[in-house]
Scaffold this motif. Structure first.
Motif, mmCIF file in Angstrom:
data_model
loop_
_atom_site.group_PDB
_atom_site.id
_atom_site.type_symbol
_atom_site.label_atom_id
_atom_site.label_comp_id
_atom_site.label_asym_id
_atom_site.label_seq_id
_atom_site.Cartn_x
_atom_site.Cartn_y
_atom_site.Cartn_z
ATOM 1 N N PHE A 287 -9.920 -9.936 19.239
ATOM 2 C CA PHE A 287 -8.598 -10.550 19.419
ATOM 3 C C PHE A 287 -8.773 -11.963 19.919
ATOM 4 O O PHE A 287 -9.712 -12.261 20.652
ATOM 5 C CB PHE A 287 -7.745 -9.745 20.408
ATOM 6 C CG PHE A 287 -7.323 -8.419 19.865
ATOM 7 C CD1 PHE A 287 -6.158 -8.299 19.112
ATOM 8 C CD2 PHE A 287 -8.105 -7.283 20.095
ATOM 9 C CE1 PHE A 287 -5.784 -7.074 18.611
ATOM 10 C CE2 PHE A 287 -7.721 -6.059 19.578
ATOM 11 C CZ PHE A 287 -6.559 -5.937 18.842
ATOM 12 N N GLU B 21 2.667 -13.590 15.731
ATOM 13 C CA GLU B 21 1.670 -13.215 16.735
ATOM 14 C C GLU B 21 2.250 -13.554 18.109
ATOM 15 O O GLU B 21 2.763 -14.663 18.303
ATOM 16 C CB GLU B 21 0.357 -13.964 16.504
ATOM 17 C CG GLU B 21 -0.435 -13.394 15.327
ATOM 18 C CD GLU B 21 -1.679 -14.188 15.008
ATOM 19 O OE1 GLU B 21 -2.474 -13.677 14.203
ATOM 20 O OE2 GLU B 21 -1.846 -15.309 15.505
ATOM 21 N N ARG C 31 -3.764 -11.441 25.322
ATOM 22 C CA ARG C 31 -4.340 -11.653 23.990
ATOM 23 C C ARG C 31 -3.205 -11.777 22.962
ATOM 24 O O ARG C 31 -2.071 -11.360 23.221
ATOM 25 C CB ARG C 31 -5.278 -10.527 23.610
ATOM 26 C CG ARG C 31 -4.586 -9.190 23.433
ATOM 27 C CD ARG C 31 -5.598 -8.093 23.204
ATOM 28 N NE ARG C 31 -4.963 -6.895 22.674
ATOM 29 C CZ ARG C 31 -5.570 -5.750 22.512
ATOM 30 N NH1 ARG C 31 -6.834 -5.615 22.878
ATOM 31 N NH2 ARG C 31 -4.942 -4.713 22.009
ATOM 32 N N GLU D 238 -1.330 -10.666 19.866
ATOM 33 C CA GLU D 238 -1.193 -9.434 19.084
ATOM 34 C C GLU D 238 -0.251 -9.654 17.916
ATOM 35 O O GLU D 238 0.724 -10.391 18.010
ATOM 36 C CB GLU D 238 -0.672 -8.303 19.972
ATOM 37 C CG GLU D 238 -1.750 -7.820 20.917
ATOM 38 C CD GLU D 238 -1.524 -6.390 21.368
ATOM 39 O OE1 GLU D 238 -0.921 -5.615 20.608
ATOM 40 O OE2 GLU D 238 -1.926 -6.065 22.491
ATOM 41 N N GLN D 239 -0.577 -8.980 16.852
ATOM 42 C CA GLN D 239 0.197 -9.155 15.626
ATOM 43 C C GLN D 239 1.449 -8.271 15.646
ATOM 44 O O GLN D 239 1.370 -7.089 15.980
ATOM 45 C CB GLN D 239 -0.675 -8.768 14.443
ATOM 46 C CG GLN D 239 0.012 -8.893 13.109
ATOM 47 C CD GLN D 239 -0.920 -8.452 11.995
ATOM 48 O OE1 GLN D 239 -2.000 -8.998 11.802
ATOM 49 N NE2 GLN D 239 -0.505 -7.430 11.300
#
Lengths: 323, 656
Positions: free
Chosen positions: B317, B440, B446, B448-449
């Motif tokens: 990620f 995203e 992090r 994240e999609q």
């Protein structure tokens, strides 16, 4: 077996062909083939330029498909080079026998092209060095020999070297030109130009009249070379056409030519030309004839061999020979 | 020699094809112009229409060059050159009347065949290009030659080994004069912004975008998110990409990963598409730069097929802390602002706000459609609370903006989703229909999609765009929220699909072969070949010898020999072995007669052969195979019988 039909090759049993000498004495149709040359044509250079541009394009774009096109083009052209060369290489060129060659006239000379290979040769043409004469394109079929006429106009009489014969082809694509020269060191006797008064000399002219005393055969149309005295006026009136009488040849009286008969002409060459004309006409018209040149005497005879001897003497004459 | 264009079938066919090939890349006006000129030429040759004078064609050429210059502002670019070639060749056809024109046109034709390859290396064009190539050579042969086609095919067969050898051996030098591949015309793909309607417009184009082949690992359609551009600046529904910022963060390390190769189609804008999360991208031929947010981009649009290899690891990620740009919120319209304020008051945690967002987009009133109607750049109220009809870009754009308003840093990613898997070729085919946009969000330290389309039209993601948009609009609306609709049971392929797969696979292999053979490939090919030098040399010498003999035979044997001629050849060889050679230019029948006299034991057979030869070759009679066989049989019976005394007699030579 029918051997008459088998004559697809040039005859090899001939004696010395008339009017043809060769130095050194090589065979007329040599087995040793002359060298074949090959060079790109203008179109070939243009093609090469285009291929180069395409190669640059392929490199510039880094495009493999253009590379492939260019290499295909180059390969086909390269293979065609072999074909072009082979098309001419496999042929043999030689002179055929031919009749008298008169200076200052267009003479049809037969060039023999022999293809002893198993493949046809295409798009061929013949030319003579130093002339612009070129034959139309022709095909030399496999295992055949053919005579191709070409025009030659020698400018002076005497022993003359026959010009180099060039056999040429641009087959298949015209990118390259391949040729071979047939240079057999052949010396040909060129006989004097036929020029002067077409009428036979007066004494011999009487012979013509006497010829008319032979058996009448038929009428034929008047030709410009006929004496007006031969016109059959009665028949002409009847058929409304200028007609002359034809008589049986055997009744023709011989003609006698001599150097003295041309003394009215001051020029040596003109005198030779006059005799050349008479001799040639006499042979064509079927007369038997004799020729006296100073101390040399050709007795009365007829035929190509007799004509050859007479004309050769004239051809090789030097001023003052017959005085 | 005077020539008539429409009397040259090879040339006409070739020009018809090359003009057609060039016209696919040229503007319509020049194609129409060429068609009119060709029609006029036909009328002038066949119906005695007045032909254009050379002065008129020269004037038209100048006008055309001027028009091309006005249109392209250059005469050197590939589009301009192609347009010029089409126009000039048509005018040259109008002038066509002699040998010189004929040859000029043929050279021009070869250039046009090669020019097509600049635009496309698709296998579909190789057949017409190949026919045009052969037709141009055919047109160069003397029209009176027979048989032309057979001769040409033999010549091509003889040329093929050399062409292949040159292709494999010619060094692929990268030259300093490499032609610029820049092109602004016809570029397809994502631009630097995501305006409402962009992706929908792209998805409406039925055109191949790229192919991807995975090494060893099978992939699920649902997970194939082909990441292209990342947009960071929100204006509501519209998003813009940041200014070019080269990658600054260190590359992420991972030993695992999915390896795949991508072949991009020409005409694409310069993004290199990768799966999440791309660890590395390598290309030998395509210069590119890696930007921030794992965006890979070449400097120019692609004008030819390009390949690159990439490795992605789905377990990795991006953890790069979002900068301020990724938190900026545009001014929100009233209803949107009201909804945002409500959520901010209700939910205090990022996870809670994410849930609110999901719940909001799960509203069944949202409709996934390619034709949602026009929205302005910040028409969030109309989209979210009014019409509620949108395409993936609307949902992604709106989601990203709402997330930012809720304090969650976000960015919109545009690229492709899914593709069609080719079972025969084992590769994925991604077309413009697969164009997609998603988001995203930076959460739990992090990125994240999040794909809002998953809640509104899961069927599109599960089924793939190709099949989903193949459904009627009514079916799309009805089943978009049914994730597994139409996907049950064994996959069945119709004959059309199988053929389509096969052709596409062939095209892929062809494109791959043509593209991939670069300097490195060339080196490794020859290195592999010459590993065992001794064996290589032996094989090479043998191949050259066999090749040369084969080529010689192909080029020489231009004639079809009759059986009786073959028998004659045997007899000639037999005679030569026994000291009676065939004399140069000797008549065959005479030779047979001579042999018969010299070898009385074979005379009977030789006479029979002579009769057959005479009948077939000289009299040109039809000779049945039985007759030839009979003479051959007799010859075979008698040829080995011993003659009492053989005195070879040569043909008498002329004595000159």
């Amino acid at each position: 077996m029918d051997y008459a039909k088998a004559g697809n090759g040039p005859s090899r049993s001939s004696g010395k062909p008339p009017f043809l000498f060769r130095f050194p004495s090589l065979g007329l149709f040599r087995r040793r083939r002359s060298r074949t040359y090959i060079f790109p044509t203008g179109f070939g250079f243009a093609f090469g330029g285009m291929s180069l541009v395409l190669l640059m394009m392929a490199m510039g774009y880094g495009n493999n498909l253009i590379y492939l096109s260019v290499f295909a083009l180059i390969s086909v052209a390269f293979c065609s080079m072999y074909v072009t060369n082979e098309n001419v290489r496999r042929l043999d060129v030689g002179l055929s026998r031919f009749g008298p060659i008169f200076s200052g006239e267009d003479n049809a000379v037969s060039i023999r092209v022999t293809n002893s290979s198993g493949s046809d040769s295409h798009d061929l043409s013949l030319s003579l060095a130093g002339t612009k004469n070129q034959t139309p394109l022709f095909v030399a079929s496999s295992r055949k020999s053919m005579g191709t006429p070409i025009v030659w106009r020698p400018l002076r009489r005497g022993l003359t070297r026959f010009p180099r014969v060039k056999l040429e082809s641009r087959f298949p694509f015209g990118l390259l030109r391949s040729w071979k020269n047939c240079d057999e060191q052949t010396q040909v006797i060129v006989v004097p130009e036929r020029k002067g008064d077409p009428q036979f000399p007066s004494l011999e002219g009487a012979g013509l009249e006497r010829g008319s005393l032979g058996l009448f055969r038929d009428h034929r149309p008047f030709q410009s070379t006929d004496s007006p005295r031969r016109v059959d006026w009665r028949a002409t009136a009847k058929y409304q056409e200028l007609l002359v009488k034809n008589f049986e040849g055997s009744e023709k009286v011989p003609l006698h030519f001599s150097w003295e008969q041309t003394k009215g002409l001051s020029n040596f060459e003109a005198r030779l030309s006059q005799l050349s004309l008479w001799l040639s006409r006499a042979e064509d018209m079927g007369f038997s004839y004799s020729l006296r040149l100073g101390t040399t005497q050709f007795p009365e005879a007829q035929g190509m061999e007799h004509l050859r001897q007479c004309l050769e003497k004239l051809a090789l004459a030097v001023e003052g020979d017959f005085e | 020699m005077k020539r008539t264009f429409f009397a040259q079938p090879g040339l006409v066919l070739s020009y018809f094809l090359v003009l057609l090939l060039a016209a696919t890349e040229a503007p319509l006006w020049i194609s129409c112009f060429a068609a009119v000129i060709l029609l006029w030429k036909w009328l002038s040759e066949k119906k005695n229409f007045p032909k254009f004078s050379r002065k008129l064609t020269a004037a038209l050429s100048i006008l055309m060059v001027a028009q091309v210059y006005l249109q392209y502002r250059t005469l050197l670019g590939q589009e301009a050159s192609n347009t010029l070639l089409v126009g000039l060749s048509a005018l040259k056809i109008m002038d066509y009347e002699n040998e010189r024109d004929h040859r000029f046109l043929i050279l021009l034709g070869f250039i046009m065949v090669a020019m097509k390859a600049v635009f496309s290396v698709d296998i579909i064009w190789t057949l017409p290009s190949g026919i045009a190539f052969a037709g141009l050579w055919y047109a160069l042969l003397n029209p009176e030659m027979r048989p032309r086609l057979r001769f040409l095919l033999r010549l091509f067969a003889a040329s093929a080994p050399l062409a292949i050898l040159l292709f494999l051996a010619f060094p692929r030098i990268v030259v300093p004069w490499a032609i610029s591949r820049a092109s602004s015309v016809g570029a397809v793909g994502f631009s630097d912004s995501l305006s409402p309607g962009n992706v929908a417009g792209l998805a409406a184009i039925d055109q191949l975008a790229f192919r991807a082949k995975f090494h060893h690992q099978a992939q699920n359609l649902e997970t194939l998110y082909w990441r292209g551009a990342v947009l960071t600046s929100s204006e509501g529904l519209q998003w813009m990409r940041p200014r070019n910022q080269p990658r600054t963060s260190p590359r992420l390390k991972s030993s695992r990963g999915v390896r795949y190769e991508v072949i991009m189609e020409p005409g694409m804008r310069g993004y290199l598409f990768t799966l999440n999360y791309a660890k590395s991208v390598i290309s030998d031929t395509l210069p590119f730069t890696e930007f921030k947010y794992a965006v890979f981009r070449s400097a120019q649009n692609l004008t030819k097929n390009q390949t690159y290899q990439a490795v992605s690891d789905e377990n990795l990620f991006d953890t790069e802390t979002p900068d301020e740009e990724l938190k900026e919120v545009p001014s929100l319209p009233p209803k949107t602002q009201e909804w945002v304020s409500g959520v901010l008051a209700r939910e205090k945690t990022p996870a809670g706000r994410m849930k609110e967002l999901k719940r909001f987009f799960e509203d069944p009133e949202f409709v996934y459609t390619m034709r949602p109607g026009f929205y302005a750049n910040n028409d969030l109220d109309e989209f979210l609370f009014g019409r509620k009809r949108g395409f993936c870009e609307h949902f992604a754009g709106a989601y990203g903006t709402l997330a930012r308003a809720l304090g969650l840093p976000s960015r919109v990613v545009v690229g492709y989703h899914g593709g069609v898997f080719n079972l025969i070729g084992d590769f994925w085919r991604i077309s413009q229909k697969d164009a997609h946009a998603w988001v995203e969000v930076f959460i739990n330290d992090r990125w994240e999609q999040v794909d809002p389309t998953e809640w509104i039209a899961p069927l599109r993601l599960n089924m793939g765009a190709e099949r989903f948009f193949g459904l009627s609009e009514q079916q799309q609306a009805q089943y978009a929220r049914t994730p597994r609709w139409g996907l049950g049971g064994e996959a069945e392929f119709s004959l059309t699909e199988a053929v389509s797969f096969f052709v596409d696979d062939l095209n892929y292999r062809w494109t791959y072969f043509i593209l991939d053979f670069d300097l490195d490939q060339q080196r490794s090919f020859w290195a592999g070949l010459t590993k065992d030098l001794g064996a290589f040399l032996a094989i090479a010498v043998l191949a050259v010898l066999v090749g040369l003999l084969g080529v010689r035979r192909l080029l020489r044997g231009g004639e079809r020999r009759a059986p009786i001629e073959k028998l004659m050849d045997q007899i000639i060889r037999w005679g030569e072995h026994r000291g009676v050679p065939y004399e140069f230019s000797e008549a065959p029948l005479r030779y047979l007669h001579r042999l018969a006299q010299t070898f009385p034991m074979q005379a009977q057979a030789l006479t029979l052969v002579a009769q057959a030869y005479d009948r077939q070759i000289y009299r040109e009679e039809y000779l049945s195979l039985e007759m030839v066989a009979a003479s051959r049989k007799l010859w075979n019976e008698l040829k080995n019988k011993k003659n009492a005394e053989v005195k070879p007699r040569r043909l008498e030579k002329s004595k000159n």
